[in-house]
Design a protein around this motif. Structure first.
Motif, short mmCIF file in Angstrom:
data_model
loop_
_atom_site.label_atom_id
_atom_site.label_comp_id
_atom_site.label_asym_id
_atom_site.label_seq_id
_atom_site.Cartn_x
_atom_site.Cartn_y
_atom_site.Cartn_z
N THR A 1 0.87 -1.19 0.04
CA THR A 1 -0.05 -0.26 0.06
C THR A 1 0.72 1.17 -0.02
OG1 THR A 1 -1.72 -1.12 1.12
CG2 THR A 1 -1.80 1.18 1.31
N LEU A 2 2.01 1.08 0.82
CA LEU A 2 2.86 2.37 0.81
C LEU A 2 3.42 2.84 -0.51
CD1 LEU A 2 4.30 4.61 2.88
CD2 LEU A 2 5.91 2.75 3.11
N ALA A 3 3.96 1.50 -1.16
CA ALA A 3 4.70 1.88 -2.47
C ALA A 3 3.60 2.54 -3.44
CB ALA A 3 5.05 0.75 -2.99
N THR A 4 2.40 2.38 -3.56
CA THR A 4 1.52 2.42 -4.55
C THR A 4 0.86 3.95 -4.09
OG1 THR A 4 -0.24 1.26 -3.42
CG2 THR A 4 1.21 0.23 -5.25
N SER A 5 0.85 4.43 -2.77
CA SER A 5 0.02 5.37 -2.51
C SER A 5 0.99 6.73 -1.83
CB SER A 5 -0.92 5.16 -1.49
OG SER A 5 -0.58 4.81 -0.28
N ARG A 6 2.30 6.58 -2.11
CA ARG A 6 3.23 7.21 -1.43
C ARG A 6 3.39 8.50 -1.76
NH1 ARG A 6 5.89 3.61 -4.91
NH2 ARG A 6 6.86 4.73 -6.66
N ASP A 7 2.85 9.07 -2.94
CA ASP A 7 2.93 10.39 -3.61
C ASP A 7 1.91 11.23 -3.00
OD1 ASP A 7 1.25 8.81 -5.04
OD2 ASP A 7 1.59 9.82 -6.75
#
Length: 345
Positions: free
Chosen positions: A162-168
């Motif tokens: 989840t962090l990798a896909t929503s970090r921005d």
């Protein structure tokens, strides 16, 4: 995002090598196929944590000793294999990495990744020093494929994905806090891997708790003694330190206070009729605030430090006058659950 899509075929490999070197550090990338090479990498930062997602055709990535020497900062990378497979080699160990597996890569030492087919991977890279774990603990984790299908990994993988896909989408203040949480999770993973590397995990855990308890006893007089300083000294995360003490039935902070109160009580009981300065005794065993010491002592033993001294002095006088008779029990009341009564000192 850096991608080879718009780069002429003859320049794709050179462009990709330059992109990966600028993003992840010095390394050599060699495509495994003969056709046009297609790859892309997206990178963002969460405080001191760099998060990248790399998708590429079959390739081999390697970092030789010469390339390692060009790196100025010790970095550790945690990779999650999203799709495809890889063969990871570091520290003389070889791991076959499948979808969903996690690997730990020490960027300060040589390594290689061989991807036989197109793949996608999330890469979380951060400075070694922020992890608060030893180099040996990291080295025990490298060269292995860590399953994320059970145990601690089953909790870690969904969070990282989840962090990798929503970090921005994270504002700076949230990003910094997330980075700290990720560091704690990675440090816990490394500490657990270090314990799993020993023949008996329960024995290793017990030995570590024993070392920490001994360390606390040796440093009770240091007012800076705290869970943070203990975790830093033993190269484990604060979260893992608290998990170790869950089995002890007491928090780390309360254990420190309990041991300080015990030593204060013993010293006060050993003194003669010349009453010591209560604040001097408190400071000698790490209490900075005399009022806090007095409240904590009364909460644990039901009397003030000075009353404790007076009662124990009277008891000792009575014991000496009745030499040869059984020692009477303490006259100080102790409330169950308020702390252990102090032993004879």
């Amino acid at each position: 995002m850096l991608t080879t899509r718009s780069v002429p075929d003859g320049d794709k490999v050179a462009y990709w090598n330059d992109s990966v070197n600028r993003t992840l550090g010095p390394m050599t990338v060699t495509p495994r196929g003969d056709g046009p090479f297609d790859a892309r990498i997206v990178t963002d930062r969460l405080g001191y944590l760099q998060v990248s997602t790399m998708e590429a055709d079959a390739e081999r990535v390697s970092r030789t000793p010469a390339l390692t020497a060009r790196s100025s900062e010790a970095l550790v990378a945690f990779g999650v294999q999203v799709s495809g497979t890889a063969t990871f080699v570091q520290d003389g160990r070889r791991a076959e990495v499948g979808e969903g597996d996690l690997v730990v890569c020490d960027r300060s030492r040589p390594y290689s990744f061989d991807y036989p087919h197109r793949f996608t991977t999330h890469i979380f890279q951060l400075p070694h020093h922020v992890l608060g774990v030893s180099t040996s603990d990291i080295q025990q984790a490298t060269g292995h494929a860590i399953s994320t299908r059970d145990g601690f990994g089953a909790v870690l993988l969904p969070f990282l994905a989840t962090l990798a896909t929503s970090r921005d989408a994270c504002p700076p203040t949230v990003a910094d806090r997330l980075a700290g949480s990720v560091v704690d999770l990675f440090a816990t993973l490394l500490a657990e891997r270090a314990l799993l590397g020993t023949p008996d995990t329960d024995t290793a855990r017990s030995h570590l708790v024993l070392r920490i308890r001994e360390y606390i006893s040796r440093n009770l007089g240091n007012p800076e003694l705290s869970p943070e300083s203990i975790a830093r000294t033993h190269r484990i995360s604060i979260r893992y330190l608290h998990r170790l003490f869950e089995g002890e039935g007491i928090t780390v902070g309360r254990f420190i206070q309990k041991r300080r109160l015990e030593e204060c009580g013993r010293e006060l009981a050993r003194r003669g009729r010349t009453a010591p300065t209560m604040s001097a005794v408190a400071q000698r065993w790490g209490f900075v605030n005399p009022a806090h010491f007095s409240r904590a002592f009364r909460a644990a033993y039901g009397v003030s430090p000075r009353e404790w001294h007076t009662l124990r002095t009277a008891e000792n006088d009575a014991r000496r006058s009745l030499a040869g008779t059984p020692t009477p029990s303490s006259t100080v009341a102790w409330r169950p659950g308020a702390g252990l009564p102090l032993s004879e000192g």
